[in-house]
Design an enzyme around this catalytic site. Structure first.
Site, mmCIF file in Angstrom:
data_model
loop_
_atom_site.group_PDB
_atom_site.id
_atom_site.type_symbol
_atom_site.label_atom_id
_atom_site.label_comp_id
_atom_site.label_asym_id
_atom_site.label_seq_id
_atom_site.Cartn_x
_atom_site.Cartn_y
_atom_site.Cartn_z
ATOM 1 N N ALA A 60 0.991 -1.038 0.094
ATOM 2 C CA ALA A 60 0.015 -0.011 0.044
ATOM 3 C C ALA A 60 0.847 1.219 0.021
ATOM 4 C CB ALA A 60 -0.652 0.178 1.240
ATOM 5 N N VAL A 86 4.174 -1.217 3.651
ATOM 6 C CA VAL A 86 4.308 0.205 3.248
ATOM 7 C C VAL A 86 5.088 0.419 2.027
ATOM 8 C CG1 VAL A 86 4.714 2.387 4.127
ATOM 9 C CG2 VAL A 86 3.898 0.694 5.805
ATOM 10 N N LYS A 87 4.617 0.899 1.200
ATOM 11 C CA LYS A 87 5.456 1.194 -0.028
ATOM 12 C C LYS A 87 5.603 2.644 0.063
ATOM 13 C CE LYS A 87 4.589 0.100 -5.117
ATOM 14 N NZ LYS A 87 3.464 -0.204 -6.042
ATOM 15 N N LEU A 88 6.938 2.802 -0.289
ATOM 16 C CA LEU A 88 7.662 4.028 -0.356
ATOM 17 C C LEU A 88 8.465 4.488 -1.398
ATOM 18 C CD1 LEU A 88 9.123 3.377 3.471
ATOM 19 C CD2 LEU A 88 7.627 4.920 3.023
#
Length: 217
Positions: A60, A86-88
């Site tokens: 996400a 968590v997509k950064l």
């Protein structure tokens, strides 16, 4: 190699899950918008809906591009469901956020990687996944598969546990070549995954088997 599907379409996710080979899902704001999913609450609910379909990790993506904003968004996303990753973005604050989340035991996926140097930074920051975009490199006459090979060599040299998630996969040959090179994960459309099923000799052989069976009955 793990198979992730790159979509926000629930029907396609269900179909891939039913096939029995799906290991996870990657999404982004563009894919959400494509499915008509807009507004923060609707997007967050959609992530949970995806997690309730699949058994593996679901990436996400944060929208913020500053460290504080990424931390705030990332913590909110991570609280949605245990499967959320968590997509950064691969920027300085993205790497700082990756280190922050890694130290807290929160899974991360560093995205928009286009060089081996960027991949090295992601691994140093403790990323769970690192996503080189091979299709987009192909689009500018650069071999995306060469990048996967370089990263595989570097990660193996130093025993990095960060998983190479080949992204922007467009077709079945991308999948096969990534598997040969040693990508840990690939994410692509349902059509590319289903394309692996196809071979004319399989169709011919099955048709012959059925014909012979009918003759004997």
């Amino acid at each position: 190699m793990k198979f992730f599907i790159d979509t926000a379409n629930l029907d396609q996710i269900r179909e891939a899950q039913a096939l029995g080979v799906l290991d996870g899902v990657t999404t982004n704001p563009s894919l959400m918008a494509k499915e008509g999913i807009t507004g923060k609450n609707n997007i967050l609910k959609h992530y949970v809906d995806i997690c309730n379909i699949v058994e593996g990790d679901v990436s996400a993506e944060v929208i913020a591009t500053d460290f504080e904003g990424m931390i705030k968004e990332g913590e909110e996303l991570a609280e949605l469901h245990p499967q959320i990753v968590v997509k950064l973005p691969m920027i300085a604050d993205g790497i700082k956020a990756c280190k922050y989340f890694s130290d807290k035991g929160i899974k991360t996926n560093v995205t928009l990687v286009f060089s081996a140097g960027q991949a090295l930074l992601a691994a140093k920051a403790g990323a769970t996944y690192m996503s080189p975009f091979i299709g987009r490199l192909d689009d500018i006459s650069t071999d995306g598969l060469d990048l996967i090979s370089e990263i595989r060599l570097i990660y193996d040299n130093y025993g990095f546990e960060t998983q190479i998630l080949a992204a922007s996969v467009r077709h079945t040959m991308h999948i096969m070549n990534c598997a040969k090179i040693g990508a840990d994960v690939m994410t692509g459309p349902l059509s590319a995954i289903k394309g692996l099923l196809k071979h004319p000799l399989t169709d011919i052989g099955l048709a012959q088997f059925l014909t012979d069976y009918k003759k004997g009955n």
